[in-house]
Design a protein around this motif. Structure first.
Motif, PDB file in Angstrom:
ATOM      1  N   ALA A  13      33.693  29.986  45.636  1.00 14.81           N
ATOM      2  CA  ALA A  13      33.543  31.057  44.645  1.00 14.81           C
ATOM      3  C   ALA A  13      34.350  30.771  43.376  1.00 14.81           C
ATOM      4  O   ALA A  13      34.355  31.585  42.455  1.00 14.81           O
ATOM      5  CB  ALA A  13      33.981  32.392  45.256  1.00 14.81           C
ATOM      6  N   GLU A  14      35.037  29.633  43.369  1.00 11.09           N
ATOM      7  CA  GLU A  14      35.881  29.239  42.241  1.00 11.09           C
ATOM      8  C   GLU A  14      36.938  30.288  41.947  1.00 11.09           C
ATOM      9  O   GLU A  14      37.230  30.613  40.790  1.00 11.09           O
ATOM     10  CB  GLU A  14      35.026  28.932  40.998  1.00 11.09           C
ATOM     11  CG  GLU A  14      34.086  27.768  41.267  1.00 11.09           C
ATOM     12  CD  GLU A  14      33.245  27.353  40.060  1.00 11.09           C
ATOM     13  OE1 GLU A  14      33.131  28.146  39.119  1.00 11.09           O
ATOM     14  OE2 GLU A  14      32.732  26.225  40.095  1.00 11.09           O
ATOM     15  N   GLY A  15      37.510  30.817  43.017  1.00 11.12           N
ATOM     16  CA  GLY A  15      38.591  31.779  42.881  1.00 11.12           C
ATOM     17  C   GLY A  15      39.929  31.107  43.053  1.00 11.12           C
ATOM     18  O   GLY A  15      40.009  29.941  43.429  1.00 11.12           O
ATOM     19  N   VAL A  16      40.983  31.852  42.778  1.00 13.45           N
ATOM     20  CA  VAL A  16      42.337  31.328  42.954  1.00 13.45           C
ATOM     21  C   VAL A  16      43.070  32.027  44.108  1.00 13.45           C
ATOM     22  O   VAL A  16      44.224  31.724  44.377  1.00 13.45           O
ATOM     23  CB  VAL A  16      43.179  31.430  41.668  1.00 13.45           C
ATOM     24  CG1 VAL A  16      42.546  30.590  40.560  1.00 13.45           C
ATOM     25  CG2 VAL A  16      43.353  32.864  41.225  1.00 13.45           C
ATOM     26  N   GLY A  17      42.371  32.935  44.776  1.00  9.29           N
ATOM     27  CA  GLY A  17      42.984  33.603  45.910  1.00  9.29           C
ATOM     28  C   GLY A  17      41.938  34.398  46.668  1.00  9.29           C
ATOM     29  O   GLY A  17      40.890  34.749  46.109  1.00  9.29           O
ATOM     30  N   LEU A  18      42.230  34.628  47.954  1.00  3.76           N
ATOM     31  CA  LEU A  18      41.323  35.443  48.772  1.00  3.76           C
ATOM     32  C   LEU A  18      42.140  36.059  49.904  1.00  3.76           C
ATOM     33  O   LEU A  18      42.999  35.398  50.482  1.00  3.76           O
ATOM     34  CB  LEU A  18      40.195  34.576  49.346  1.00  3.76           C
ATOM     35  CG  LEU A  18      39.025  35.321  49.986  1.00  3.76           C
ATOM     36  CD1 LEU A  18      38.153  36.002  48.931  1.00  3.76           C
ATOM     37  CD2 LEU A  18      38.161  34.376  50.814  1.00  3.76           C
ATOM     38  N   ALA A  19      41.847  37.311  50.188  1.00  2.00           N
ATOM     39  CA  ALA A  19      42.507  38.012  51.292  1.00  2.00           C
ATOM     40  C   ALA A  19      41.474  38.260  52.388  1.00  2.00           C
ATOM     41  O   ALA A  19      40.297  38.494  52.104  1.00  2.00           O
ATOM     42  CB  ALA A  19      43.082  39.336  50.797  1.00  2.00           C
ATOM     43  N   ALA A  20      41.929  38.204  53.655  1.00  2.00           N
ATOM     44  CA  ALA A  20      41.002  38.322  54.787  1.00  2.00           C
ATOM     45  C   ALA A  20      40.115  39.576  54.722  1.00  2.00           C
ATOM     46  O   ALA A  20      38.926  39.495  55.057  1.00  2.00           O
ATOM     47  CB  ALA A  20      41.768  38.254  56.104  1.00  2.00           C
ATOM     48  N   PRO A  21      40.645  40.730  54.297  1.00  2.00           N
ATOM     49  CA  PRO A  21      39.745  41.896  54.243  1.00  2.00           C
ATOM     50  C   PRO A  21      38.546  41.695  53.313  1.00  2.00           C
ATOM     51  O   PRO A  21      37.512  42.342  53.494  1.00  2.00           O
ATOM     52  CB  PRO A  21      40.648  43.040  53.757  1.00  2.00           C
ATOM     53  CG  PRO A  21      41.916  42.405  53.299  1.00  2.00           C
ATOM     54  CD  PRO A  21      42.030  41.113  54.031  1.00  2.00           C
ATOM     55  N   GLN A  22      38.661  40.766  52.370  1.00  2.00           N
ATOM     56  CA  GLN A  22      37.515  40.508  51.482  1.00  2.00           C
ATOM     57  C   GLN A  22      36.367  39.827  52.209  1.00  2.00           C
ATOM     58  O   GLN A  22      35.238  39.803  51.705  1.00  2.00           O
ATOM     59  CB  GLN A  22      37.939  39.638  50.283  1.00  2.00           C
ATOM     60  CG  GLN A  22      38.877  40.367  49.323  1.00  2.00           C
ATOM     61  CD  GLN A  22      39.243  39.476  48.152  1.00  2.00           C
ATOM     62  OE1 GLN A  22      40.149  38.666  48.253  1.00  2.00           O
ATOM     63  NE2 GLN A  22      38.526  39.606  47.057  1.00  2.00           N
ATOM     64  N   ILE A  23      36.661  39.242  53.374  1.00  2.00           N
ATOM     65  CA  ILE A  23      35.565  38.732  54.210  1.00  2.00           C
ATOM     66  C   ILE A  23      35.457  39.586  55.477  1.00  2.00           C
ATOM     67  O   ILE A  23      35.015  39.123  56.528  1.00  2.00           O
ATOM     68  CB  ILE A  23      35.704  37.226  54.527  1.00  2.00           C
ATOM     69  CG1 ILE A  23      37.031  36.892  55.212  1.00  2.00           C
ATOM     70  CG2 ILE A  23      35.548  36.402  53.256  1.00  2.00           C
ATOM     71  CD1 ILE A  23      37.066  35.501  55.855  1.00  2.00           C
ATOM     72  N   ALA A  24      35.891  40.849  55.336  1.00  2.00           N
ATOM     73  CA  ALA A  24      35.721  41.863  56.387  1.00  2.00           C
ATOM     74  C   ALA A  24      36.524  41.570  57.648  1.00  2.00           C
ATOM     75  O   ALA A  24      36.138  41.983  58.743  1.00  2.00           O
ATOM     76  CB  ALA A  24      34.236  42.073  56.714  1.00  2.00           C
ATOM     77  N   ILE A  25      37.647  40.880  57.478  1.00  2.01           N
ATOM     78  CA  ILE A  25      38.553  40.650  58.605  1.00  2.01           C
ATOM     79  C   ILE A  25      39.863  41.355  58.266  1.00  2.01           C
ATOM     80  O   ILE A  25      40.559  40.981  57.312  1.00  2.01           O
ATOM     81  CB  ILE A  25      38.781  39.142  58.824  1.00  2.01           C
ATOM     82  CG1 ILE A  25      37.466  38.491  59.276  1.00  2.01           C
ATOM     83  CG2 ILE A  25      39.894  38.902  59.846  1.00  2.01           C
ATOM     84  CD1 ILE A  25      37.522  36.988  59.357  1.00  2.01           C
TER      85      ILE A  25
END
Ligand code: ZN
Length: 159
Positions: free
Chosen positions: A42-54
């Motif tokens: 997604a060419e992002g610089v960060g991701l949190a687990a809830p964003q993939i429903a975890i």
């Protein structure tokens, strides 16, 4: 590894409080791997687990200085102030001006369960604060003072 679907603002999952990881299992490693792959795709610089429903306290960050995997991250100290633009992969096309601490001290577990305490300033400190907020059901739009039109800006966005 697999690219996961990133859920979008309006989905109540993004407002949930994520649970601490009690034990680092192969499943947690798989989640970390998938999160990194999803973030890079997604060419992002960060991701949190809830964003993939975890709903687990797991985040990944890469501001261009290498992959940072943080399990059960806690911000121990924050000080100073920075105001800058922020975006989020869960809120496409929206950028807002957000006030954050300039410096944070954070504690977390790495994928081997080793406790790490690190200090960060500037954009990395902003990314950590943004992602930890996701674990508490907070989105940057809750904090923003002013919104931008994304097409007018050519800047790095956060996720
Ligand atoms: Zn975000």
């Amino acid at each position: 590894m697999a690219i996961r679907y990133i859920i979008k603002d309006g989905d109540p999952v993004l407002r949930e409080i994520s649970k601490p990881v009690p034990e680092i299992t192969p499943r947690i490693h798989k989640i970390l791997d998938d999160m990194a792959e999803t973030m890079y795709d997604a060419e992002g610089v960060g991701l949190a687990a809830p964003q993939i429903a975890i709903l687990k306290r797991v985040i990944v960050i890469d501001i261009g200085e290498g992959l940072l995997e943080m399990i059960n991250p806690e911000i121990l100290e924050k000080d100073g102030e920075q105001v800058g633009p922020e975006g989020c992969l869960s809120i496409p096309g929206v950028l807002g001006k957000v006030k954050r601490a300039e410096h944070v001290k954070a504690r977390f577990l790495d994928r081997n369960g080793k406790e790490i305490v690190m200090e960060a300033t500037g954009f990395l400190a902003r990314a950590i604060q943004h992602e930890v907020d996701h674990l508490n059901g907070v989105l940057f739009t809750d904090l923003t003072e002013e919104f931008y039109q994304q097409e007018k800006l050519n800047i790095e966005t956060m996720n």
